[in-house]
Design a protein around this motif. Structure first.
Motif, short mmCIF file in Angstrom:
data_model
loop_
_atom_site.label_atom_id
_atom_site.label_comp_id
_atom_site.label_asym_id
_atom_site.label_seq_id
_atom_site.Cartn_x
_atom_site.Cartn_y
_atom_site.Cartn_z
N ASP A 38 9.41 4.75 -4.27
CA ASP A 38 8.32 5.39 -3.64
C ASP A 38 8.58 6.95 -4.28
OD1 ASP A 38 10.32 6.79 -1.87
OD2 ASP A 38 9.22 5.72 -0.03
N CYS A 39 7.61 8.05 -3.77
CA CYS A 39 7.80 9.27 -4.16
C CYS A 39 9.06 9.82 -3.59
CB CYS A 39 6.49 9.98 -4.05
SG CYS A 39 6.36 10.10 -2.38
N ASP A 40 9.52 9.35 -2.75
CA ASP A 40 10.64 9.97 -2.01
C ASP A 40 12.35 9.43 -2.83
OD1 ASP A 40 9.39 11.68 -0.53
OD2 ASP A 40 9.08 10.05 0.97
N GLY A 41 12.03 8.52 -3.65
CA GLY A 41 13.11 7.74 -4.19
C GLY A 41 13.59 6.66 -3.44
N ALA A 42 12.91 6.31 -2.64
CA ALA A 42 13.54 5.22 -1.56
C ALA A 42 12.89 3.79 -2.12
CB ALA A 42 12.77 5.14 -0.08
N ASP A 43 13.71 2.75 -2.20
CA ASP A 43 13.12 1.35 -2.57
C ASP A 43 12.18 1.09 -1.75
OD1 ASP A 43 15.10 1.34 -4.68
OD2 ASP A 43 16.65 0.10 -3.25
N CYS A 44 11.20 0.16 -2.30
CA CYS A 44 10.27 -0.20 -1.40
C CYS A 44 9.42 -1.39 -2.22
CB CYS A 44 9.04 0.93 -0.84
SG CYS A 44 8.30 1.27 -2.66
N TRP A 65 -0.08 1.34 -2.61
CA TRP A 65 1.22 2.14 -1.89
C TRP A 65 0.56 2.39 -0.50
CZ3 TRP A 65 5.47 2.73 -4.62
CH2 TRP A 65 5.45 2.78 -5.96
N SER A 66 1.34 2.73 0.61
CA SER A 66 0.92 3.10 1.83
C SER A 66 0.39 4.49 1.71
CB SER A 66 2.31 3.00 2.72
OG SER A 66 3.23 3.79 2.35
N VAL A 67 0.81 5.42 0.61
CA VAL A 67 0.20 6.44 0.30
C VAL A 67 0.36 6.57 -1.19
CG1 VAL A 67 0.36 8.97 0.83
CG2 VAL A 67 1.05 7.56 2.54
N ASN A 68 -0.94 6.90 -1.70
CA ASN A 68 -1.24 6.88 -3.22
C ASN A 68 -0.69 8.06 -3.80
OD1 ASN A 68 -3.34 8.70 -2.91
ND2 ASN A 68 -4.85 6.94 -3.04
N THR A 75 -6.40 1.29 -0.26
CA THR A 75 -6.91 0.43 0.27
C THR A 75 -6.23 -1.00 0.12
OG1 THR A 75 -9.29 1.19 -0.36
CG2 THR A 75 -9.16 -1.08 0.29
N GLN A 76 -6.01 -1.38 1.33
CA GLN A 76 -4.99 -2.67 1.37
C GLN A 76 -5.65 -3.95 1.45
OE1 GLN A 76 -1.49 -2.46 2.11
NE2 GLN A 76 -2.05 -0.28 1.86
N PRO A 77 -5.10 -4.75 0.94
CA PRO A 77 -5.68 -6.30 0.70
C PRO A 77 -6.02 -6.74 2.09
CG PRO A 77 -4.00 -6.34 -0.79
CD PRO A 77 -4.07 -4.99 0.14
N THR A 78 -6.84 -7.64 2.51
CA THR A 78 -7.07 -8.21 3.74
C THR A 78 -6.67 -9.61 4.06
OG1 THR A 78 -9.41 -8.37 3.52
CG2 THR A 78 -8.75 -6.40 4.66
N HIS A 79 -7.26 -10.15 2.95
CA HIS A 79 -7.01 -11.79 2.94
C HIS A 79 -6.38 -12.18 1.41
CE1 HIS A 79 -9.78 -11.09 6.17
NE2 HIS A 79 -9.31 -11.99 6.77
N TRP A 80 -5.79 -13.56 1.61
CA TRP A 80 -5.24 -14.03 0.22
C TRP A 80 -5.54 -15.77 0.42
CZ3 TRP A 80 -1.44 -17.62 -0.45
CH2 TRP A 80 -0.60 -18.01 0.68
N LYS A 81 -5.33 -16.26 -0.82
CA LYS A 81 -5.38 -17.52 -0.99
C LYS A 81 -4.65 -17.78 -2.33
CE LYS A 81 -9.99 -18.32 -2.83
NZ LYS A 81 -11.16 -18.97 -2.60
N HIS A 82 -4.29 -19.28 -2.25
CA HIS A 82 -3.60 -19.69 -3.71
C HIS A 82 -4.56 -19.56 -4.70
CE1 HIS A 82 -0.04 -20.99 -1.69
NE2 HIS A 82 -0.62 -21.58 -0.70
#
Length: 89
Positions: A38-44, A65-68, A75-82
């Motif tokens: 991330d922008c602070d140099g932390a692994d994420c 990103w949590s913050v772009n 905008t976070q994904p809400t649902h998924w499928k294979h």
């Protein structure tokens, strides 16, 4: 074909999935990437597009990103499928 599930249950091992992203449809092919910094140099980790698709405008470098880069939440994904066997997503 699999049913839509909450994104919290999606695999985070690099497996490609089909995702619903609010305002961006349901044909997004993404995977979790643990090798980010991330922008602070932390692994994420974060959701990232794995195919030639246009990501939402608020995803910086195709990553959710949590913050772009503009200091706003992505905008976070809400649902998924294979993915379907023969994907034409």
């Amino acid at each position: 074909m699999s049913a839509w599930q909450p994104i919290e249950t999606a695999p985070k091992d690099g497996t490609e999935i089909q995702a619903k992203i609010p305002g961006h449809g349901a044909d997004n092919v993404i995977a979790w990437d643990d090798g980010l910094v991330d922008c602070d140099g932390a692994d994420c980790g974060g959701w990232t597009f794995t195919r030639e698709q246009e990501p939402p405008d608020d995803w910086t470098d195709g990553i959710c990103w949590s913050v772009n880069g503009d200091g706003e939440p992505s905008t976070q994904p809400t649902h998924w499928k294979h993915l379907p066997e023969q994907s034409d997503v």
